[in-house]
Design a protein around this motif. Structure first.
Motif, PDB file in Angstrom:
ATOM      1  N   VAL A 107       0.845  -1.201   0.000  1.00 51.14           N
ATOM      2  CA  VAL A 107       0.000   0.000   0.000  1.00 51.14           C
ATOM      3  C   VAL A 107       0.884   1.256   0.000  1.00 51.14           C
ATOM      4  CG1 VAL A 107      -1.711   1.353   1.287  1.00 51.14           C
ATOM      5  CG2 VAL A 107      -1.989  -1.127   1.079  1.00 51.14           C
ATOM      6  N   ARG A 108       1.948   1.205   0.770  1.00 53.38           N
ATOM      7  CA  ARG A 108       2.854   2.360   0.828  1.00 53.38           C
ATOM      8  C   ARG A 108       3.454   2.644  -0.555  1.00 53.38           C
ATOM      9  NH1 ARG A 108       7.147   0.846   4.632  1.00 53.38           N
ATOM     10  NH2 ARG A 108       5.386   0.300   5.949  1.00 53.38           N
ATOM     11  N   ARG A 109       3.862   1.585  -1.239  1.00 48.90           N
ATOM     12  CA  ARG A 109       4.424   1.757  -2.590  1.00 48.90           C
ATOM     13  C   ARG A 109       3.393   2.331  -3.543  1.00 48.90           C
ATOM     14  NH1 ARG A 109       7.573  -3.395  -2.786  1.00 48.90           N
ATOM     15  NH2 ARG A 109       9.517  -2.805  -1.760  1.00 48.90           N
ATOM     16  N   LEU A 110       2.176   1.785  -3.465  1.00 49.72           N
ATOM     17  CA  LEU A 110       1.109   2.250  -4.347  1.00 49.72           C
ATOM     18  C   LEU A 110       0.808   3.720  -4.080  1.00 49.72           C
ATOM     19  CD1 LEU A 110      -1.150   1.663  -6.422  1.00 49.72           C
ATOM     20  CD2 LEU A 110      -2.617   1.031  -4.490  1.00 49.72           C
ATOM     21  N   ARG A 111       0.778   4.049  -2.794  1.00 47.15           N
ATOM     22  CA  ARG A 111       0.479   5.413  -2.406  1.00 47.15           C
ATOM     23  C   ARG A 111       1.527   6.392  -2.931  1.00 47.15           C
ATOM     24  NH1 ARG A 111      -0.325   5.558   3.763  1.00 47.15           N
ATOM     25  NH2 ARG A 111      -2.472   6.227   3.762  1.00 47.15           N
ATOM     26  N   LEU A 112       2.801   5.981  -2.869  1.00 48.99           N
ATOM     27  CA  LEU A 112       3.866   6.818  -3.413  1.00 48.99           C
ATOM     28  C   LEU A 112       3.604   7.123  -4.881  1.00 48.99           C
ATOM     29  CD1 LEU A 112       7.235   5.449  -2.003  1.00 48.99           C
ATOM     30  CD2 LEU A 112       6.346   7.785  -1.813  1.00 48.99           C
ATOM     31  N   LYS A 113       3.180   6.101  -5.614  1.00 51.81           N
ATOM     32  CA  LYS A 113       2.963   6.284  -7.053  1.00 51.81           C
ATOM     33  C   LYS A 113       1.717   7.116  -7.340  1.00 51.81           C
ATOM     34  CE  LYS A 113       5.328   2.081  -8.540  1.00 51.81           C
ATOM     35  NZ  LYS A 113       5.245   0.855  -9.323  1.00 51.81           N
ATOM     36  N   ILE A 114       0.707   6.977  -6.517  1.00 53.03           N
ATOM     37  CA  ILE A 114      -0.573   7.645  -6.775  1.00 53.03           C
ATOM     38  C   ILE A 114      -0.598   9.067  -6.208  1.00 53.03           C
ATOM     39  CG2 ILE A 114      -3.083   7.548  -6.281  1.00 53.03           C
ATOM     40  CD1 ILE A 114      -2.096   5.335  -8.134  1.00 53.03           C
ATOM     41  N   ASP A 115      -0.113   9.202  -4.958  1.00 56.06           N
ATOM     42  CA  ASP A 115      -0.358  10.439  -4.222  1.00 56.06           C
ATOM     43  C   ASP A 115       0.854  11.351  -4.053  1.00 56.06           C
ATOM     44  OD1 ASP A 115      -3.045  10.076  -3.852  1.00 56.06           O
ATOM     45  OD2 ASP A 115      -2.836   9.050  -1.927  1.00 56.06           O
ATOM     46  N   GLU A 116       2.060  10.811  -4.247  1.00 55.43           N
ATOM     47  CA  GLU A 116       3.266  11.615  -4.025  1.00 55.43           C
ATOM     48  C   GLU A 116       3.241  12.871  -4.904  1.00 55.43           C
ATOM     49  OE1 GLU A 116       5.558  11.226  -1.884  1.00 55.43           O
ATOM     50  OE2 GLU A 116       7.567  11.608  -2.639  1.00 55.43           O
ATOM     51  N   GLY A 117       3.420  14.015  -4.267  1.00 54.53           N
ATOM     52  CA  GLY A 117       3.461  15.267  -5.018  1.00 54.53           C
ATOM     53  C   GLY A 117       2.095  15.792  -5.427  1.00 54.53           C
ATOM     54  N   GLN A 118       1.034  15.102  -5.052  1.00 57.79           N
ATOM     55  CA  GLN A 118      -0.326  15.536  -5.408  1.00 57.79           C
ATOM     56  C   GLN A 118      -0.922  16.313  -4.239  1.00 57.79           C
ATOM     57  OE1 GLN A 118      -1.868  14.916  -8.342  1.00 57.79           O
ATOM     58  NE2 GLN A 118      -0.385  13.473  -9.194  1.00 57.79           N
ATOM     59  N   GLU A 119      -1.723  17.310  -4.563  1.00 56.98           N
ATOM     60  CA  GLU A 119      -2.333  18.093  -3.498  1.00 56.98           C
ATOM     61  C   GLU A 119      -3.370  17.275  -2.735  1.00 56.98           C
ATOM     62  OE1 GLU A 119      -4.482  22.343  -3.464  1.00 56.98           O
ATOM     63  OE2 GLU A 119      -2.689  22.120  -4.718  1.00 56.98           O
ATOM     64  N   SER A 120      -4.222  16.593  -3.469  1.00 56.87           N
ATOM     65  CA  SER A 120      -5.203  15.773  -2.748  1.00 56.87           C
ATOM     66  C   SER A 120      -4.741  14.324  -2.704  1.00 56.87           C
ATOM     67  CB  SER A 120      -6.593  15.902  -3.384  1.00 56.87           C
ATOM     68  OG  SER A 120      -6.657  15.179  -4.582  1.00 56.87           O
ATOM     69  N   LYS A 121      -4.715  13.795  -1.485  1.00 51.14           N
ATOM     70  CA  LYS A 121      -4.256  12.420  -1.272  1.00 51.14           C
ATOM     71  C   LYS A 121      -5.477  11.501  -1.300  1.00 51.14           C
ATOM     72  CE  LYS A 121      -0.186  14.202  -0.127  1.00 51.14           C
ATOM     73  NZ  LYS A 121       0.783  14.380  -1.224  1.00 51.14           N
ATOM     74  N   LEU A 122      -5.430  10.504  -2.151  1.00 55.63           N
ATOM     75  CA  LEU A 122      -6.610   9.653  -2.324  1.00 55.63           C
ATOM     76  C   LEU A 122      -6.616   8.445  -1.381  1.00 55.63           C
ATOM     77  CD1 LEU A 122      -6.824   9.711  -6.232  1.00 55.63           C
ATOM     78  CD2 LEU A 122      -8.016  11.169  -4.586  1.00 55.63           C
ATOM     79  N   ILE A 123      -5.425   7.925  -1.071  1.00 55.05           N
ATOM     80  CA  ILE A 123      -5.374   6.748  -0.203  1.00 55.05           C
ATOM     81  C   ILE A 123      -5.079   7.181   1.232  1.00 55.05           C
ATOM     82  CG2 ILE A 123      -4.178   4.565   0.276  1.00 55.05           C
ATOM     83  CD1 ILE A 123      -3.556   4.374  -2.720  1.00 55.05           C
ATOM     84  N   GLN A 124      -5.916   6.754   2.143  1.00 56.82           N
ATOM     85  CA  GLN A 124      -5.757   7.119   3.551  1.00 56.82           C
ATOM     86  C   GLN A 124      -5.660   5.879   4.414  1.00 56.82           C
ATOM     87  OE1 GLN A 124      -5.423  10.287   4.342  1.00 56.82           O
ATOM     88  NE2 GLN A 124      -6.074  11.112   2.344  1.00 56.82           N
TER      89      GLN A 124
ATOM     90  N   GLY B 237      -5.846   1.278  12.901  1.00 58.21           N
ATOM     91  CA  GLY B 237      -6.452   0.109  13.543  1.00 58.21           C
ATOM     92  C   GLY B 237      -7.490  -0.592  12.682  1.00 58.21           C
ATOM     93  N   MET B 238      -7.811  -0.039  11.524  1.00 54.00           N
ATOM     94  CA  MET B 238      -8.858  -0.653  10.710  1.00 54.00           C
ATOM     95  C   MET B 238      -8.393  -1.077   9.323  1.00 54.00           C
ATOM     96  SD  MET B 238     -12.109   1.665  11.756  1.00 54.00           S
ATOM     97  CE  MET B 238     -13.284   0.633  10.880  1.00 54.00           C
ATOM     98  N   GLY B 239      -7.672  -0.211   8.658  1.00 53.83           N
ATOM     99  CA  GLY B 239      -7.232  -0.584   7.323  1.00 53.83           C
ATOM    100  C   GLY B 239      -6.992   0.633   6.452  1.00 53.83           C
ATOM    101  N   TYR B 240      -7.364   0.513   5.184  1.00 53.99           N
ATOM    102  CA  TYR B 240      -7.099   1.586   4.234  1.00 53.99           C
ATOM    103  C   TYR B 240      -8.366   1.919   3.460  1.00 53.99           C
ATOM    104  CZ  TYR B 240      -2.245   0.334   5.088  1.00 53.99           C
ATOM    105  OH  TYR B 240      -1.045   0.066   5.673  1.00 53.99           O
ATOM    106  N   VAL B 241      -8.419   3.162   2.991  1.00 50.98           N
ATOM    107  CA  VAL B 241      -9.562   3.588   2.186  1.00 50.98           C
ATOM    108  C   VAL B 241      -9.071   4.479   1.058  1.00 50.98           C
ATOM    109  CG1 VAL B 241     -10.016   5.567   3.725  1.00 50.98           C
ATOM    110  CG2 VAL B 241     -11.864   4.693   2.281  1.00 50.98           C
ATOM    111  N   LEU B 242      -9.700   4.356  -0.083  1.00 48.89           N
ATOM    112  CA  LEU B 242      -9.408   5.273  -1.189  1.00 48.89           C
ATOM    113  C   LEU B 242     -10.682   6.070  -1.476  1.00 48.89           C
ATOM    114  CD1 LEU B 242      -7.516   4.722  -4.472  1.00 48.89           C
ATOM    115  CD2 LEU B 242      -9.851   5.532  -4.611  1.00 48.89           C
ATOM    116  N   ASP B 243     -10.524   7.369  -1.492  1.00 53.62           N
ATOM    117  CA  ASP B 243     -11.670   8.219  -1.829  1.00 53.62           C
ATOM    118  C   ASP B 243     -11.172   9.607  -2.171  1.00 53.62           C
ATOM    119  OD1 ASP B 243     -14.263   8.827  -2.377  1.00 53.62           O
ATOM    120  OD2 ASP B 243     -15.010   8.498  -0.332  1.00 53.62           O
ATOM    121  N   GLU B 244     -12.046  10.384  -2.764  1.00 49.88           N
ATOM    122  CA  GLU B 244     -11.742  11.771  -3.042  1.00 49.88           C
ATOM    123  C   GLU B 244     -11.925  12.556  -1.764  1.00 49.88           C
ATOM    124  OE1 GLU B 244     -12.950  14.886  -6.593  1.00 49.88           O
ATOM    125  OE2 GLU B 244     -13.998  13.000  -6.334  1.00 49.88           O
ATOM    126  N   PRO B 245     -10.868  13.263  -1.287  1.00 48.60           N
ATOM    127  CA  PRO B 245     -11.035  13.997  -0.031  1.00 48.60           C
ATOM    128  C   PRO B 245     -12.081  15.108  -0.185  1.00 48.60           C
ATOM    129  CG  PRO B 245      -8.784  14.195  -0.889  1.00 48.60           C
ATOM    130  CD  PRO B 245      -9.580  13.477  -1.916  1.00 48.60           C
TER     131      PRO B 245
END
Ligand code: CA
Length: 227
Positions: free
Chosen positions: A195-212, A216-224
Motif C-alpha cells: 500500500v505504501r508503494r502504491l500510495r507513493l505512485k498515486i499520491d506523491e506530489g499531489q495536493e489531494s491524497k486519495l489513499i488514507q 487500527g482498521m485498514g485503508y480507504v481510497l476516496d476523493e477527499p
C-alpha cells in the motif's frame, strides 16, 4: 483479478497457476471438486476454470451448484474429453467457454481475457475513475491527471480493489483475500508495504491524497472532501 482453478492433475494445475500468475492474475488452485465448490462460493472470483473429471465432485456438479446459488461469474471448462456431447452439456449448464486438452497456454490466456472482457462489458465500465485518477481495466493502465503511472501486477490489483470499493475502509484481511492467493500469510507486513508503494505512485506530489490509513482498521481510497 482473482481466478480459481479446480484441476486434479498436478502438472496441468501448476502450469496454469504459474502462467496466469505471471500474466498478472491472483490465482488459487485446488485439486478436489468439493474444495472447488467451497472456494468458488466463498472466494469472490472473477473466473473459475474447472476440470470435468475431479475427485469428490465432478466439474458439472460444481458448475450446477455455483449457478444454483445465483453466482454468475464466468466458468470455463478444461477437459481432455472432446466429445460434442460434453461441450453441449457444459454450455447448457451455463459454462462460458470450453477448452479441450491439450491446449497451448497462449490460447488459454486469450480465452480467459475474452471471457473476462465479456463479463465486464455486461457489468460495468472498463475505465474506473476517482477524482483525476483513472484505471483502465482492459488496457491495464493507470493514470493520474493524465500522467501515466506504471504499476506492478500486485499494485494494479490493489488499486482496482480500492477503486471498486471507494469510500469503504478495507481491512487487511479483506485486501489479503482479494489481492493475494489463499496461501498468503496476512500476518506479515507485506500489505502495508504494498500500500505504501502504491500510495507513493498515486499520491506523491499531489495536493489531494486519495489513499488514507484508518488507524487500527485498514485503508480507504476516496476523493477527499473540500474544506
Ligand atoms: Ca481431472
Amino acid at each position: 483479478m482473482k481466478i480459481l482453478i479446480v484441476e486434479d492433475e498436478t502438472k496441468t494445475g501448476d502450469y496454469l497457476r504459474q502462467g496466469l500468475s505471471e500474466a498478472g492474475f491472483v490465482v488459487d488452485l485446488v485439486r478436489h471438486g468439493t474444495d472447488g465448490l467451497h472456494w468458488a462460493l466463498e472466494g469472490e472470483y472473477e473466473l473459475v476454470i474447472l476440470d470435468v473429471m475431479l475427485p469428490g465432485m465432478d466439474g458439472w456438479q460444481v458448475l450446477r451448484r455455483i449457478r444454483e446459488r445465483g453466482l454468475t461469474m464466468p466458468v470455463m471448462f478444461l477437459t481432455a474429453r472432446d466429445q460434442v456431447d460434453d461441450r453441449v452439456k457444459g454450455l447448457e449448464l451455463g459454462a462460458d467457454d470450453y477448452l479441450v486438452k491439450p491446449f497451448s497456454f497462449a490460447e488459454l490466456l486469450a480465452r480467459v481475457r475474452t471471457v473476462l472482457r465479456r463479463g465486464r462489458a455486461a457489468n460495468d465500465d472498463a475505465v474506473m475513475r476517482v477524482a483525476d485518477l483513472e484505471l483502465d481495466l482492459l488496457r491495464r493502465r493507470a493514470s493520474r491527471g493524465g500522467q501515466r503511472i506504471d504499476l506492478t501486477a500486485k499494485e494494479f490489483g490493489l488499486l482496482e480493489l480500492f477503486m471498486r470499493r471507494r469510500g469503504e475502509v478495507l481491512p487487511r484481511s479483506l485486501i489479503a483475500s482479494q489481492v493475494w492467493d489463499m496461501n498468503f500469510d496476512s500476518d506479515t507486513n507485506v500489505i502495508d508495504v504494498a500500500v505504501r508503494r502504491l500510495r507513493l505512485k498515486i499520491d506523491e506530489g499531489q495536493e489531494s491524497k486519495l489513499i488514507q490509513t484508518v488507524r487500527g482498521m485498514g485503508y480507504v481510497l476516496d476523493e477527499p472532501e473540500d474544506d
